[in-house]
Enzyme design. Structure first.
Site: not given
Ligand code: ADP
Length: 193
Positions: A16, A18-20, A22-23, A90, A146, A181
């Protein structure tokens, strides 16, 4: 995930934008395995020093200690025979060799959980992740929110001018966007790709 009895290993991919989360999801699966007293080893690419060179860290600041490696082969070399779960965060930063390494580990009977971006900042397949999605038994595609409209977001918008595929960063350099967007940088110069 199902509980599988027997010697077969398998691959799980969490992908997915970033910020979804995954971690967060990777950390959740690792913690559950640790509760089940399974032996876990966690790897991440050495390039990702986002918050901590020696841990996987989510944007919500959850973290677990990890081993930083710069090549898939180094994962293979450092996995202990007794390890039951091999986690990789990553994954997009690794070479395509990561696919063969994950296959090898799964064939040895290990549960391999890999998290990574499926698409780069231009919306193109990113590194070994798309191929890993094909090879995996289980694929979870997560969506973020978004930052323009609040809809589910599958794309990562780069906010800086860099045109390198890899530019490590987080909030301020990237944000999640829905397909409506998401703007492909230099779309006019991209030759349709
Ligand atoms: P990833 O590994 O996919 O980058 P993380 O697990 O590091 O995601 O972080 C997810 C967290 O980021 C969410 O629980 C939320 O607190 C925060 N977050 C910040 N911006 C967003 C966004 N635009 N959509 C969803 N979560 C977000």
């Amino acid at each position: 995930m199902q509980i599988v009895k027997g010697k077969a290993g398998w691959i799980e991919v969490i992908c997915g934008p970033m910020f979804s989360g995954k971690s967060e999801e990777l950390i959740r699966r690792i913690r559950r395995a640790e509760i089940a007293r399974q032996r876990v080893q966690i790897f991440k690419h050495a390039i990702d020093a986002r918050y901590d060179a020696a841990s996987i860290v989510s944007h919500s600041r959850q973290s677990l200690p990890s081993i930083a490696v710069d090549a898939p082969r180094a994962i293979l070399e450092q996995v202990d025979d007794r390890t039951e779960l091999v986690a990789v965060d990553e994954a997009q930063f690794f070479s395509d060799e990561l696919v063969a390494v994950c296959d090898r580990l799964a064939n040895l009977g290990k549960r391999v959980v890999v998290a990574g971006l499926d698409l780069d900042y231009r919306g193109r397949p990113f590194g070994p992740v798309p191929t890993l999605m094909c090879r995996a038994e289980y694929v979870t595609k997560q969506l973020a929110i978004c930052m323009v409209c609040g809809d589910p977001a599958a794309f990562t918008q780069r906010l800086t001018q860099s045109r390198d595929q890899i530019q490590v960063g987080a909030t301020g350099m990237y944000e999640a966007r829905c397909r409506h967007h998401f703007e492909v940088p230099d779309a006019r110069d991209a030759g349709g790709t």
